[in-house]
Design an enzyme around this catalytic site. Structure first.
Site, PDB file in Angstrom:
ATOM      1  N   ASN A 153      43.548  39.984  29.885  1.00  0.00           N
ATOM      2  CA  ASN A 153      43.888  41.410  30.035  1.00  0.00           C
ATOM      3  C   ASN A 153      45.387  41.636  30.214  1.00  0.00           C
ATOM      4  O   ASN A 153      45.930  42.595  29.678  1.00  0.00           O
ATOM      5  CB  ASN A 153      43.074  42.078  31.145  1.00  0.00           C
ATOM      6  CG  ASN A 153      43.234  41.411  32.483  1.00  0.00           C
ATOM      7  OD1 ASN A 153      43.557  40.222  32.579  1.00  0.00           O
ATOM      8  ND2 ASN A 153      43.000  42.154  33.548  1.00  0.00           N
ATOM      9  N   LYS A 176      46.188  26.764  31.483  1.00  0.00           N
ATOM     10  CA  LYS A 176      45.190  27.065  30.457  1.00  0.00           C
ATOM     11  C   LYS A 176      45.164  28.576  30.310  1.00  0.00           C
ATOM     12  O   LYS A 176      44.646  29.282  31.171  1.00  0.00           O
ATOM     13  CB  LYS A 176      43.786  26.563  30.840  1.00  0.00           C
ATOM     14  CG  LYS A 176      42.843  26.629  29.643  1.00  0.00           C
ATOM     15  CD  LYS A 176      41.394  26.805  30.035  1.00  0.00           C
ATOM     16  CE  LYS A 176      41.037  28.232  30.386  1.00  0.00           C
ATOM     17  NZ  LYS A 176      41.184  29.216  29.279  1.00  0.00           N
ATOM     18  N   SER A 230      37.383  35.995  36.766  1.00  0.00           N
ATOM     19  CA  SER A 230      36.213  36.635  37.369  1.00  0.00           C
ATOM     20  C   SER A 230      35.772  35.909  38.644  1.00  0.00           C
ATOM     21  O   SER A 230      36.142  34.753  38.881  1.00  0.00           O
ATOM     22  CB  SER A 230      35.065  36.653  36.365  1.00  0.00           C
ATOM     23  OG  SER A 230      34.714  35.328  36.039  1.00  0.00           O
ATOM     24  N   GLU A 251      42.687  35.065  42.292  1.00  0.00           N
ATOM     25  CA  GLU A 251      42.820  36.515  42.083  1.00  0.00           C
ATOM     26  C   GLU A 251      41.647  36.899  41.194  1.00  0.00           C
ATOM     27  O   GLU A 251      41.649  36.626  40.000  1.00  0.00           O
ATOM     28  CB  GLU A 251      44.168  36.784  41.419  1.00  0.00           C
ATOM     29  CG  GLU A 251      44.658  38.194  41.642  1.00  0.00           C
ATOM     30  CD  GLU A 251      44.035  39.171  40.683  1.00  0.00           C
ATOM     31  OE1 GLU A 251      42.884  39.630  40.954  1.00  0.00           O
ATOM     32  OE2 GLU A 251      44.665  39.475  39.676  1.00  0.00           O
ATOM     33  N   LEU A 252      40.617  37.515  41.812  1.00  0.00           N
ATOM     34  CA  LEU A 252      39.322  37.601  41.141  1.00  0.00           C
ATOM     35  C   LEU A 252      38.865  39.025  40.829  1.00  0.00           C
ATOM     36  O   LEU A 252      37.677  39.311  40.767  1.00  0.00           O
ATOM     37  CB  LEU A 252      38.268  36.888  41.992  1.00  0.00           C
ATOM     38  CG  LEU A 252      38.620  35.441  42.356  1.00  0.00           C
ATOM     39  CD1 LEU A 252      37.527  34.820  43.211  1.00  0.00           C
ATOM     40  CD2 LEU A 252      38.867  34.600  41.127  1.00  0.00           C
ATOM     41  N   CYS A 285      42.604  45.049  36.933  1.00  0.00           N
ATOM     42  CA  CYS A 285      41.861  44.764  38.166  1.00  0.00           C
ATOM     43  C   CYS A 285      42.341  45.602  39.344  1.00  0.00           C
ATOM     44  O   CYS A 285      41.639  45.712  40.341  1.00  0.00           O
ATOM     45  CB  CYS A 285      41.952  43.281  38.500  1.00  0.00           C
ATOM     46  SG  CYS A 285      43.650  42.718  38.653  1.00  0.00           S
TER      47      CYS A 285
HETATM   48  P1  NAD Z   1      35.527  35.085  32.401  1.00  0.00           P
HETATM   49  O1  NAD Z   1      35.449  34.822  33.835  1.00  0.00           O
HETATM   50  O2  NAD Z   1      34.511  34.477  31.491  1.00  0.00           O
HETATM   51  O3  NAD Z   1      36.951  34.663  31.818  1.00  0.00           O
HETATM   52  C1  NAD Z   1      38.166  34.939  32.520  1.00  0.00           C
HETATM   53  C2  NAD Z   1      39.115  33.780  32.242  1.00  0.00           C
HETATM   54  O4  NAD Z   1      38.581  32.621  32.847  1.00  0.00           O
HETATM   55  C3  NAD Z   1      39.264  33.477  30.752  1.00  0.00           C
HETATM   56  O5  NAD Z   1      40.601  33.213  30.453  1.00  0.00           O
HETATM   57  C4  NAD Z   1      38.412  32.245  30.532  1.00  0.00           C
HETATM   58  O6  NAD Z   1      38.975  31.409  29.525  1.00  0.00           O
HETATM   59  C5  NAD Z   1      38.486  31.572  31.886  1.00  0.00           C
HETATM   60  N1  NAD Z   1      37.314  30.752  32.158  1.00  0.00           N
HETATM   61  C6  NAD Z   1      36.008  31.029  31.918  1.00  0.00           C
HETATM   62  N2  NAD Z   1      35.221  29.992  32.312  1.00  0.00           N
HETATM   63  C7  NAD Z   1      36.059  29.048  32.809  1.00  0.00           C
HETATM   64  C8  NAD Z   1      35.866  27.760  33.379  1.00  0.00           C
HETATM   65  N3  NAD Z   1      34.650  27.203  33.551  1.00  0.00           N
HETATM   66  N4  NAD Z   1      36.969  27.079  33.776  1.00  0.00           N
HETATM   67  C9  NAD Z   1      38.201  27.603  33.639  1.00  0.00           C
HETATM   68  N5  NAD Z   1      38.431  28.806  33.125  1.00  0.00           N
HETATM   69  C10 NAD Z   1      37.387  29.533  32.718  1.00  0.00           C
HETATM   70  O7  NAD Z   1      35.542  36.614  32.258  1.00  0.00           O
HETATM   71  P2  NAD Z   1      35.482  37.564  31.013  1.00  0.00           P
HETATM   72  O8  NAD Z   1      34.162  37.607  30.303  1.00  0.00           O
HETATM   73  O9  NAD Z   1      36.674  37.299  30.170  1.00  0.00           O
HETATM   74  O10 NAD Z   1      35.564  38.869  31.845  1.00  0.00           O
HETATM   75  C11 NAD Z   1      34.474  39.153  32.729  1.00  0.00           C
HETATM   76  C12 NAD Z   1      34.949  39.795  33.981  1.00  0.00           C
HETATM   77  O11 NAD Z   1      35.973  39.032  34.595  1.00  0.00           O
HETATM   78  C13 NAD Z   1      35.606  41.140  33.770  1.00  0.00           C
HETATM   79  O12 NAD Z   1      34.665  42.135  33.650  1.00  0.00           O
HETATM   80  C14 NAD Z   1      36.404  41.274  35.023  1.00  0.00           C
HETATM   81  O13 NAD Z   1      35.568  41.726  36.045  1.00  0.00           O
HETATM   82  C15 NAD Z   1      36.802  39.879  35.349  1.00  0.00           C
HETATM   83  N6  NAD Z   1      38.204  39.636  34.996  1.00  0.00           N
HETATM   84  C16 NAD Z   1      39.131  39.823  35.963  1.00  0.00           C
HETATM   85  C17 NAD Z   1      40.450  39.667  35.660  1.00  0.00           C
HETATM   86  C18 NAD Z   1      41.509  39.889  36.704  1.00  0.00           C
HETATM   87  O14 NAD Z   1      42.570  40.373  36.388  1.00  0.00           O
HETATM   88  N7  NAD Z   1      41.256  39.510  37.925  1.00  0.00           N
HETATM   89  C19 NAD Z   1      40.846  39.290  34.377  1.00  0.00           C
HETATM   90  C20 NAD Z   1      39.852  39.075  33.401  1.00  0.00           C
HETATM   91  C21 NAD Z   1      38.528  39.248  33.736  1.00  0.00           C
END
Ligand code: NAD
Length: 489
Positions: A153, A176, A230, A251-252, A285
């Site tokens: 994002n 990563k 997340s 930061e979740l 977020c």
């Molecule tokens: P996600 O948790 O699947 O992915 C977020 C990031 O984490 C991505 O870059 C992904 O590559 C990484 N990731 C996923 N699984 C991982 C693992 N096992 N090990 C290491 N990294 C991993 O989330 P999404 O589907 O992209 O978004 C879902 C929700 O996550 C959103 O609705 C939002 O609530 C939250 N989110 C929060 C932020 C934030 O700024 N805090 C940013 C993105 C998403």
């Protein structure tokens, strides 16, 4: 300027390399749904190379004078400014936000690097008073090699918060970045390389997220883990980190309440909140997300929101005049649509938008929902999309209690001209940050982070540097002698 998507490669040990793993990820343009490129995944052998690079570069980078580390970060910030237009266009292609927002993100990222460059020279320790002849010192040291994970994002700002903090503190880092927005990360690493960062000090890996995190956090080389993402991934990484006693910053995400009191300028505040909420198509977020509006102004407030939502020009982020782009991926568009549908089935009223938009790309209309109940998913979950759910309140205590009835605790907001209401609300809200009459919670100079399920630890501010330091205590006494009258032993 033509908009060409860059070549995507891994950056390991100071070398740009094609991923030699077996997997592939298609990087899509969310405005069209069409592929921009195919990313070749990092292999386990390349991850080992990155871990070796961290081990080898940790001692010399730690010994590099803070002033020299600072010069490199400042040069990287300047290069990023020079290249802002190109990197911003890459960001728009892969993420979708309007070009003006992408430009701002790159320029803010350069400012964040500058902040850390300055702050790294001020990682002061302290001398604690002790008995005469003793020196009791608290000395900051780099925590050691860092593994960082960043989302799609805000691919630039979320990455430089980690890169800047780690590098300024004297820690090598492997990042990563999100596989959905790898081009922005490539732009950041090119700036660091061209600024003279020694090879191996910062490494970029892209591939299967779960495989990478298991491999990298499975190594005792890593001393610190930092994630923006997340809650589910945060908990998963925290569990992996526990096995090697790695310190975590998480930061979740958030689901920030905003309390709007009746003494505000309704038109001005409604527009400010709408601008904040629809920025980056709501995939932020730390913006107002649960709207608590005093019942006496609710009607006027919601009609101003609707006016703004209906007037927004939605389209390709590179097209002239676009004010809101697509959602960054099809997952998000479908999740947002499902939350809106569920809210409507549960009795919420659609005042604006309310559905995904036809055509190619992952667009959803700017949406305003009234009459939302606190127990509905659209209110309880992080929607992460262009949706304003509205509810009303009667008095401050009631609003604060309802706002706090959430697992999240990142940001929160209060809009009022009353000093008393502002103070009471900001004291009582359970959140890492409170914005009083502002929608902006992140600045390079102030710490950013949440409480409860929104995570722990902070980035930016002095705390953001501190997250990459450990404090060693040295208790120094005079040499021990047999003559006990000469000193303490
Ligand atoms: P996600 O948790 O699947 O992915 C977020 C990031 O984490 C991505 O870059 C992904 O590559 C990484 N990731 C996923 N699984 C991982 C693992 N096992 N090990 C290491 N990294 C991993 O989330 P999404 O589907 O992209 O978004 C879902 C929700 O996550 C959103 O609705 C939002 O609530 C939250 N989110 C929060 C932020 C934030 O700024 N805090 C940013 C993105 C998403």
């Amino acid at each position: 300027m033509t908009t060409q998507y860059p070549q995507i490669r891994q950056y390991i040990g100071g070398q740009w390399q094609d991923g030699s793993g077996t997997g592939r990820t298609s990087v899509l343009n969310p405005a069209t749904g069409q592929p921009l490129t195919e990313l070749r995944h990092v292999s386990p052998g390349q991850l080992d190379q990155a871990l070796d690079a961290l081990s080898e570069s940790a001692p010399p980078w730690r010994r590099t004078a803070p002033a020299e580390r600072s010069r490199i970060l400042r040069r990287a910030a300047d290069l990023l400014r020079d290249r802002a237009e190109r990197v911003a266009r890459t960001l728009v292609l892969e993420q979708g936000k309007p070009l003006a927002e992408a430009r701002a993100e790159i320029l803010v990222s350069a400012d964040i690097l500058d902040w850390y460059a300055e702050e790294g020279r001020r990682a002061y320790g302290r001398v604690v008073p002790g008995e005469y002849g003793t020196r009791l010192s608290v000395i900051p040291e780099p925590i050691g090699p860092v593994a960082a994970f960043t989302p799609w994002n805000f691919p630039a700002t979320s990455s430089v918060r980690k890169l800047g903090g780690a590098l300024a503190a004297g820690c090598p880092i492997v990042l990563k970045a999100s596989e959905e927005t790898p081009g922005t990360a490539v732009g950041l690493f090119a700036a660091l390389e061209d600024a003279g960062l020694p090879g191996g000090v910062a490494n970029l890996v892209l591939g299967d997220p779960a495989e990478i995190s298991a491999h990298v956090l499975g190594s005792p080389v890593i001393r610190k883990v930092s994630l923006t993402g997340s809650i589910a991934v945060g908990r998963h990484l925290a569990r992996l980190a526990a096995d090697h006693d790695q310190i975590t910053t998480m930061e979740l995400g958030g689901n920030a309440p905003v309390l709007v009191f009746p003494d505000v300028d309704v038109v001005a505040v409604a527009e400010a909140l709408a601008r904040a909420k629809f920025r980056n198509a709501g995939q932020v977020c730390n913006v107002p997300s649960r709207f608590f509006v005093h019942e006496s102004i609710a009607e006027e407030f919601s009609s101003q929101l609707v006016r703004f939502a209906d007037s927004l020009k939605v389209g390709d982020g590179l097209a002239e005049g676009t004010e809101m782009g697509p959602l960054a991926n099809v997952r998000r568009r479908d999740a947002v649509a499902a939350l809106v549908d569920d809210a409507v089935k549960g009795g919420a009223e659609v005042l604006a938008g309310g559905r995904p938009l036809d055509g190619p790309g992952f667009f959803h209309a700017p949406t305003v929902l009234a009459g939302v109940r606190d127990d509905q998913d659209v209110f309880r979950d992080e929607v992460f999309g262009p949706v304003v759910p509205l509810t009303t309140f009667r008095d401050l205590d009631e609003a604060v209690d309802r706002a706090n009835d959430s697992p999240y605790g990142l940001g929160s907001f209060v809009f009022t001209a009353s000093l008393d209401a502002a103070t009471r609300a900001s004291d009582a809200l359970q959140a890492g940050m409170v914005g009083v009459n502002t929608t902006v919670l992140s600045r390079a100079e102030t710490p950013f982070g949440g409480v409860k399920a929104s995570g722990h630890g902070q980035e930016s501010g002095t705390e953001g540097l501190d997250a990459y330091l450990v404090r060693k205590v040295v208790l120094q006494h005079p040499p021990i002698t047999w003559d006990s009258t000469k000193g303490t032993a």
